[in-house]
Design a protein around this motif. Sequence first.
Motif, short mmCIF file in Angstrom:
data_model
loop_
_atom_site.label_atom_id
_atom_site.label_comp_id
_atom_site.label_asym_id
_atom_site.label_seq_id
_atom_site.Cartn_x
_atom_site.Cartn_y
_atom_site.Cartn_z
N GLU A 37 -7.41 -2.18 -6.07
CA GLU A 37 -5.94 -2.45 -6.58
C GLU A 37 -4.97 -1.42 -6.48
O GLU A 37 -3.87 -1.49 -6.20
CB GLU A 37 -6.32 -2.83 -8.15
CG GLU A 37 -6.92 -4.23 -8.43
CD GLU A 37 -7.06 -4.31 -10.00
OE1 GLU A 37 -6.68 -5.29 -10.49
OE2 GLU A 37 -7.74 -3.35 -10.55
N MET A 38 -5.52 -0.22 -6.48
CA MET A 38 -4.88 1.28 -6.23
C MET A 38 -4.12 0.94 -4.94
O MET A 38 -3.23 1.06 -4.72
CB MET A 38 -5.54 2.34 -6.87
CG MET A 38 -6.03 2.58 -8.19
SD MET A 38 -6.73 3.93 -8.22
CE MET A 38 -8.39 3.65 -9.03
N ILE A 39 -5.07 0.67 -3.94
CA ILE A 39 -4.72 0.79 -2.56
C ILE A 39 -3.69 -0.28 -2.38
O ILE A 39 -2.50 -0.18 -1.61
CB ILE A 39 -5.88 0.67 -1.66
CG1 ILE A 39 -6.87 1.80 -1.75
CG2 ILE A 39 -5.41 0.16 -0.26
CD1 ILE A 39 -8.29 1.65 -1.03
N GLU A 40 -3.81 -1.53 -3.03
CA GLU A 40 -2.96 -2.45 -2.70
C GLU A 40 -1.68 -2.29 -3.06
O GLU A 40 -0.81 -2.56 -2.71
CB GLU A 40 -3.69 -3.80 -3.28
CG GLU A 40 -4.64 -4.42 -2.59
CD GLU A 40 -5.43 -5.65 -3.26
OE1 GLU A 40 -4.96 -6.05 -4.54
OE2 GLU A 40 -6.15 -6.14 -2.81
N ILE A 41 -1.48 -1.70 -4.16
CA ILE A 41 -0.09 -1.16 -4.94
C ILE A 41 0.63 -0.04 -4.09
O ILE A 41 1.75 -0.15 -3.93
CB ILE A 41 -0.28 -0.86 -6.54
CG1 ILE A 41 1.07 -0.84 -7.16
CG2 ILE A 41 -1.12 0.48 -6.62
CD1 ILE A 41 1.76 -2.10 -7.35
N GLN B 41 0.10 0.27 -1.03
CA GLN B 41 0.61 -0.37 0.29
C GLN B 41 1.78 -1.09 0.16
O GLN B 41 2.61 -1.09 1.02
CB GLN B 41 -0.74 -1.03 0.97
CG GLN B 41 -1.55 -0.37 1.43
CD GLN B 41 -2.99 -0.96 2.04
OE1 GLN B 41 -3.33 -2.25 1.45
NE2 GLN B 41 -3.76 -0.42 2.89
N SER B 42 1.73 -1.76 -0.98
CA SER B 42 3.12 -2.63 -1.19
C SER B 42 4.05 -1.80 -1.58
O SER B 42 5.42 -2.13 -1.13
CB SER B 42 2.76 -3.59 -2.53
OG SER B 42 2.79 -3.03 -3.70
N LYS B 43 4.04 -0.79 -2.25
CA LYS B 43 5.14 0.22 -2.40
C LYS B 43 5.58 1.06 -0.99
O LYS B 43 6.70 1.08 -0.92
CB LYS B 43 4.82 1.32 -3.21
CG LYS B 43 4.73 0.82 -4.72
CD LYS B 43 5.80 0.83 -5.18
CE LYS B 43 5.71 0.24 -7.03
NZ LYS B 43 7.15 0.01 -7.21
N GLU B 44 4.64 1.11 -0.26
CA GLU B 44 4.96 1.55 1.19
C GLU B 44 5.87 0.73 1.52
O GLU B 44 6.47 0.94 2.59
CB GLU B 44 3.72 1.94 2.01
CG GLU B 44 4.08 2.52 3.32
CD GLU B 44 2.76 2.92 3.93
OE1 GLU B 44 2.68 4.02 4.46
OE2 GLU B 44 1.76 2.23 4.08
N ARG B 45 5.56 -0.68 1.74
CA ARG B 45 6.32 -1.63 2.31
C ARG B 45 7.56 -1.72 1.61
O ARG B 45 8.42 -2.93 2.31
CB ARG B 45 5.58 -3.10 2.44
CG ARG B 45 4.40 -3.00 3.27
CD ARG B 45 3.79 -4.10 3.52
NE ARG B 45 3.32 -4.82 2.21
CZ ARG B 45 1.93 -4.81 1.64
NH1 ARG B 45 1.19 -3.97 2.23
NH2 ARG B 45 1.69 -5.30 0.55
N GLY B 46 7.86 -1.28 0.43
CA GLY B 46 9.16 -1.40 -0.10
C GLY B 46 9.15 -2.68 -1.21
O GLY B 46 10.19 -3.10 -1.63
#
Length: 121
Positions: A109-113, A115-120
């Motif tokens: 879950e930490m990695i997913e959030i 990665q989503s922040k990195e994608r904006g």
Amino acid sequence: MSVDFLKDKPIYQQLVDRICGDIIRGSLKSGDRLPSVREYAVEAGVNANTMQRVYKELEQMDITETKRGQGTFVTENRERLAELREEMKLGLVESFIHNMESLGFTQREMIEILQSKERGE
């Protein structure tokens, strides 16, 4: 610039972290002179003894150098400043992971959030 301090961490440590953060952000650069202990104490709204402890701690960490009669300066040792950056980055990541795990979030879950922040998103 009186500082609002957290109750669960010593004031001197918060000031050390603040100065280290200023160095990492580039607000303070290698070779820059820090304000005198008294000046910084007034600016931060703390006792001069607290600020003296901050400066002593920074010098023991090899982050600053005191030149007799001239003042305290950010070290010109760029390798040490690069190490400081890595130390602070690792500390923040470890704190993030600890806080997230204490709330029951998984590493996935930490990695997913992140990665989503990195994608904006």
